[in-house]
Design a protein around this motif. Structure first.
Motif, PDB file in Angstrom:
ATOM      1  N   SER A   5      24.885  37.220  38.303  1.00  0.00           N
ATOM      2  CA  SER A   5      26.150  36.537  38.552  1.00  0.00           C
ATOM      3  C   SER A   5      26.919  37.297  39.622  1.00  0.00           C
ATOM      4  CB  SER A   5      26.986  36.432  37.266  1.00  0.00           C
ATOM      5  OG  SER A   5      27.277  37.736  36.773  1.00  0.00           O
ATOM      6  N   VAL A   6      27.971  36.628  40.129  1.00  0.00           N
ATOM      7  CA  VAL A   6      28.866  37.251  41.113  1.00  0.00           C
ATOM      8  C   VAL A   6      30.307  37.005  40.661  1.00  0.00           C
ATOM      9  CG1 VAL A   6      29.427  37.502  43.567  1.00  0.00           C
ATOM     10  CG2 VAL A   6      27.146  36.718  42.898  1.00  0.00           C
ATOM     11  N   PRO A   7      30.766  37.693  39.620  1.00  0.00           N
ATOM     12  CA  PRO A   7      32.163  37.539  39.212  1.00  0.00           C
ATOM     13  C   PRO A   7      33.096  38.128  40.264  1.00  0.00           C
ATOM     14  CG  PRO A   7      31.101  39.278  37.961  1.00  0.00           C
ATOM     15  CD  PRO A   7      30.018  38.610  38.750  1.00  0.00           C
ATOM     16  N   SER A   8      34.283  37.571  40.357  1.00  0.00           N
ATOM     17  CA  SER A   8      35.238  37.996  41.387  1.00  0.00           C
ATOM     18  C   SER A   8      36.626  38.146  40.776  1.00  0.00           C
ATOM     19  CB  SER A   8      35.275  36.990  42.536  1.00  0.00           C
ATOM     20  OG  SER A   8      35.511  35.684  42.048  1.00  0.00           O
ATOM     21  N   THR A   9      37.407  39.042  41.356  1.00  0.00           N
ATOM     22  CA  THR A   9      38.770  39.307  40.880  1.00  0.00           C
ATOM     23  C   THR A   9      39.701  39.491  42.075  1.00  0.00           C
ATOM     24  OG1 THR A   9      38.303  41.684  40.740  1.00  0.00           O
ATOM     25  CG2 THR A   9      38.022  40.383  38.724  1.00  0.00           C
ATOM     26  N   TYR A  10      40.961  39.141  41.854  1.00  0.00           N
ATOM     27  CA  TYR A  10      42.007  39.356  42.861  1.00  0.00           C
ATOM     28  C   TYR A  10      43.029  40.327  42.283  1.00  0.00           C
ATOM     29  CZ  TYR A  10      46.294  38.549  45.530  1.00  0.00           C
ATOM     30  OH  TYR A  10      47.440  38.718  46.267  1.00  0.00           O
ATOM     31  N   ASN A  11      43.438  41.284  43.073  1.00  0.00           N
ATOM     32  CA  ASN A  11      44.478  42.210  42.642  1.00  0.00           C
ATOM     33  C   ASN A  11      45.191  42.767  43.857  1.00  0.00           C
ATOM     34  OD1 ASN A  11      43.047  44.923  43.363  1.00  0.00           O
ATOM     35  ND2 ASN A  11      41.530  43.811  42.127  1.00  0.00           N
ATOM     36  N   VAL A  12      46.295  43.401  43.607  1.00  0.00           N
ATOM     37  CA  VAL A  12      47.110  44.022  44.662  1.00  0.00           C
ATOM     38  C   VAL A  12      47.056  45.528  44.465  1.00  0.00           C
ATOM     39  CG1 VAL A  12      49.397  44.221  45.678  1.00  0.00           C
ATOM     40  CG2 VAL A  12      48.610  42.011  44.809  1.00  0.00           C
ATOM     41  N   MET A  13      46.631  46.225  45.508  1.00  0.00           N
ATOM     42  CA  MET A  13      46.514  47.677  45.452  1.00  0.00           C
ATOM     43  C   MET A  13      47.820  48.302  45.953  1.00  0.00           C
ATOM     44  SD  MET A  13      43.752  50.144  47.387  1.00  0.00           S
ATOM     45  CE  MET A  13      44.452  49.708  48.970  1.00  0.00           C
ATOM     46  N   HIS A  14      48.363  49.204  45.149  1.00  0.00           N
ATOM     47  CA  HIS A  14      49.617  49.860  45.491  1.00  0.00           C
ATOM     48  C   HIS A  14      49.334  51.292  45.952  1.00  0.00           C
ATOM     49  CE1 HIS A  14      51.679  46.562  43.399  1.00  0.00           C
ATOM     50  NE2 HIS A  14      50.773  46.720  42.434  1.00  0.00           N
ATOM     51  N   ASN A  15      49.857  51.638  47.106  1.00  0.00           N
ATOM     52  CA  ASN A  15      49.772  53.017  47.580  1.00  0.00           C
ATOM     53  C   ASN A  15      51.003  53.328  48.413  1.00  0.00           C
ATOM     54  OD1 ASN A  15      49.312  51.815  50.103  1.00  0.00           O
ATOM     55  ND2 ASN A  15      47.087  51.979  49.892  1.00  0.00           N
ATOM     56  N   GLU A  16      51.021  54.504  49.031  1.00  0.00           N
ATOM     57  CA  GLU A  16      52.198  54.942  49.777  1.00  0.00           C
ATOM     58  C   GLU A  16      52.454  54.082  51.005  1.00  0.00           C
ATOM     59  OE1 GLU A  16      51.512  58.995  50.684  1.00  0.00           O
ATOM     60  OE2 GLU A  16      51.686  59.691  48.606  1.00  0.00           O
ATOM     61  N   ALA A  17      51.379  53.520  51.592  1.00  0.00           N
ATOM     62  CA  ALA A  17      51.553  52.707  52.801  1.00  0.00           C
ATOM     63  C   ALA A  17      52.082  51.317  52.497  1.00  0.00           C
ATOM     64  CB  ALA A  17      50.228  52.600  53.545  1.00  0.00           C
ATOM     65  N   GLY A  18      52.019  50.877  51.253  1.00  0.00           N
ATOM     66  CA  GLY A  18      52.488  49.549  50.890  1.00  0.00           C
ATOM     67  C   GLY A  18      51.563  48.900  49.876  1.00  0.00           C
TER      68      GLY A  18
END
Length: 450
Positions: free
Chosen positions: A207-220
Motif C-alpha cells: 500500500s501507499v498510505p499518505s498523510t498531510y501535516n505542518v512542520m513547525h521550526n524556527e524558519a516558520g
C-alpha cells in the motif's frame, strides 16, 4: 502580355498563401505570445499576495529497483504529478478559436520549489521541458522520477521482512502561508492504487498510505505531504536456498549426538559438519542483507548452532586426549607384570644356591637343602607374582573407574548440549513458521476495476 499577367497573379497568390500559413499568424502563436509577453516567472502567480498558492500532489509507484540494507537506501521508480493554478496564465478560449489547453515551456513560467526530504542521490528523470496549461490557468506537471531515498530498513525478520519507507514532499523556501499542499486524489485511492506497479520482482507493493501535516521550526511553518511506500519481500527463493538447507544441516548435526562421546569417528563426523557449516555460512553471507542496525534472525540462530557444534567438538577432542593419556601413563598389563617378576625371581634364586654350596660341606645335607630352597623360592615367586598381578589389576581398575567417572560426567554434559541444541532448533523452527504466518496474514489490497 496576358501570359505575363497570369504569372504575376500566381506569384502574388503564392506569397499571400505563404504569409497566411506563417506561424506568427496562427492563433496559438498569438495566445502564447500574449500570455508570456509581460509574464514574470520570479513572482508567485497570485493577484492577492496574501492568498496562498495550493499545490495538488499525486504519486504512483511504478517499481522497486533496489533495496540497499547496508547503506539504508531505497531506490524506486515513481510517477509524480503536481497541479497548481497560475492566475496570470488564464484566457478566454472563445477569443482564441476555442483553444482550451496549450503547452508552455516549464522554464518560462513560475514553478513550485517542491523537494523530497529523503533524497540521497541526484534526481534521475527524463527531461520533460513542457507543461500543460488550460484556459483557467491550471498547470499540470507530470514526470517520472527515479528516487534514491534514505530509509530505515529492518532486516531482523529476513526473508519475511516488510519495509515502510516514506517520501516527504515539501517546499524548501515557502511557508504554509505562501504555498500550501493538498492531495489531488483521496488518501484511500492513493493507498490502494497499484495499477502501474511492476509486480513481478522480489518486492511486492502492499500500500501507499499518505498523510498531510505542518512542520513547525524556527524558519516558520511548512506544509508537507508524506507518502509511505509499504513493501514486503517474496521469501520463496530464500526458503528454498537458505532456510530448508540450514534446517537439514542442523538436524544432521543433532544426529551426531547419538554417537558415543569417546568415539573418534564422532570427531571426524563433527569436523565434516563444521566444514559444511563454514561453507554454508560463506554462501549465506552473499544472500543475507547486511545492516549495521540489525542482524537477521537466521544469522543469529546459525551462529548459535555453530557455537554448540564447536563446543561439542572441543569436548570430544578433550575426552579422547584424556583417555589416551590415562592409558599410556605407565600402567602395565597383568601378563607383563607376571613375566617381569618371573625373570627377576629366577635370577635371584640362582645366587642363593651357589652360596649354599660353598658354605655347607656335608654331602648328605646338600640335596635336602636344595629341595627346601627350591620349594620355598617357588612359593615366594608365586606370591610375589600374584601380588604384582593384583597391583596391576587394581591400577587398571582404578584407571577404568576414572574413565567411567569422566565418561559419566561427559555423558551428562553431552545430554545437556543435546537438549540445548534441540531447544534452539525448536525455537528456530517455530520462529520461522511464526514469521511466515505473520507475513502471509498481511492483506494486500487490490484496486477495484472500473
Amino acid at each position: 502580355m496576358a501570359g505575363l499577367l497570369s504569372l504575376v497573379l500566381v506569384a502574388v497568390s503564392g506569397i499571400l498563401t505563404t504569409d497566411a500559413h506563417h506561424p506568427s499568424n496562427s492563433t496559438l502563436h498569438h495566445l502564447t505570445q500574449q500570455l508570456l509577453q509581460n509574464y514574470h516567472k520570479e513572482v508567485r502567480p497570485v493577484q492577492n499576495w496574501t492568498q496562498a498558492t495550493t499545490i495538488y500532489l499525486d504519486l504512483l509507484v511504478h517499481a522497486v529497483l533496489d533495496v540497499d540494507a547496508q547503506n539504508q537506501k531505497l531506490k524506486t521508480s515513481v510517477w509524480y504529478q503536481e497541479i497548481w493554478n497560475d492566475e496570470f496564465l488564464a484566457w478566454n478560449s472563445s477569443l482564441f478559436d476555442g483553444i482550451g489547453e496549450i503547452s508552455l515551456p516549464l522554464s518560462a513560467i513560475w514553478s513550485p520549489d517542491i523537494i523530497i526530504n529523503e533524497f540521497m542521490d541526484v534526481e534521475k528523470s527524463p527531461d520533460l521541458p513542457y507543461v500543460y496549461v488550460n484556459s483557467s490557468g491550471t498547470i499540470k506537471n507530470n514526470k517520472p522520477i527515479q528516487v534514491v531515498s534514505a530509509c530505515n530498513l529492518e532486516t531482523y525478520a529476513f526473508p519475511f521482512d516488510t519495509q515502510n519507507c516514506s517520501l516527504t514532499f515539501k517546499s524548501i523556501l515557502h511557508t504554509v502561508t505562501d504555498l500550501d499542499l493538498a492531495f489531488l486524489r483521496s488518501s484511500e485511492d492513493i493507498e490502494k492504487d497499484k495499477a502501474l506497479f511492476m509486480n513481478d520482482g522480489e518486492w511486492e507493493l502492499l500500500s501507499v498510505p499518505s498523510t498531510y501535516n505542518v512542520m513547525h521550526n524556527e524558519a516558520g511553518d511548512f506544509a508537507q505531504i508524506q507518502f509511505h511506500v509499504v513493501i514486503r519481500r517474496r521469501p520463496l527463493v530464500y526458503v528454498v536456498n537458505l532456510l530448508i538447507p540450514s534446517i537439514f544441516l542442523m538436524v544432521v548435526d543433532l544426529g551426531s549426538f547419538y554417537l558415543p562421546p569417546n568415539c573418534r569417528s564422532r570427531i571426524t563426523f563433527k569436523t565434516s559438519i563444521l566444514v559444511g557449516y563454514t561453507v554454508f555460512k560463506v554462501n549465506m553471507s552473499d544472500e543475507v542483507p547486511r545492516s549495521a542496525m540489525s542482524t537477521p534472525l537466521i544469522g543469529v540462530f546459525f551462529t548459535i548452532c555453530m557455537a554448540f557444534l564447536v563446543l561439542s567438538l572441543s569436548k570430544s577432542i578433550l575426552l579422547v586426549k584424556f583417555l589416551h593419556t590415562e592409558r599410556n601413563s605407565g600402567q602395565d598389563h597383568p601378563l607383563f607384570c607376571f613375566q617381569r617378576t618371573s625373570r627377576a625371581r629366577l635370577a635371584d634364586s640362582a645366587h642363593p644356591a651357589r652360596t649354599s654350596l660353598v658354605v655347607d660341606d656335608s654331602p648328605t645335607d646338600v640335596p635336602l637343602c636344595q629341595e627346601h630352597q627350591t620349594q620355598g623360592g617357588f612359593l615366594k615367586d608365586a606370591l610375589v607374582q600374584l601380588q604384582s598381578i593384583s597391583s596391576c589389576v587394581q591400577a587398571l581398575d582404578q584407571t577404568a573407574q576414572q574413565e567411567a567417572s569422566w565418561l559419566a560426567i561427559l555423558y551428562r554434559f553431552d545430554k545437556l548440549l543435546f537438549r540445548g541444541y534441540l531447544l534452539v532448533l525448536g525455537v528456530y523452527t517455530i520462529t520461522l513458521c511464526s514469521l511466515w504466518a505473520i507475513w502471509s496474514s498481511l492483506k494486500t489490497t487490490v484496486r477495484p476495476s472500473s
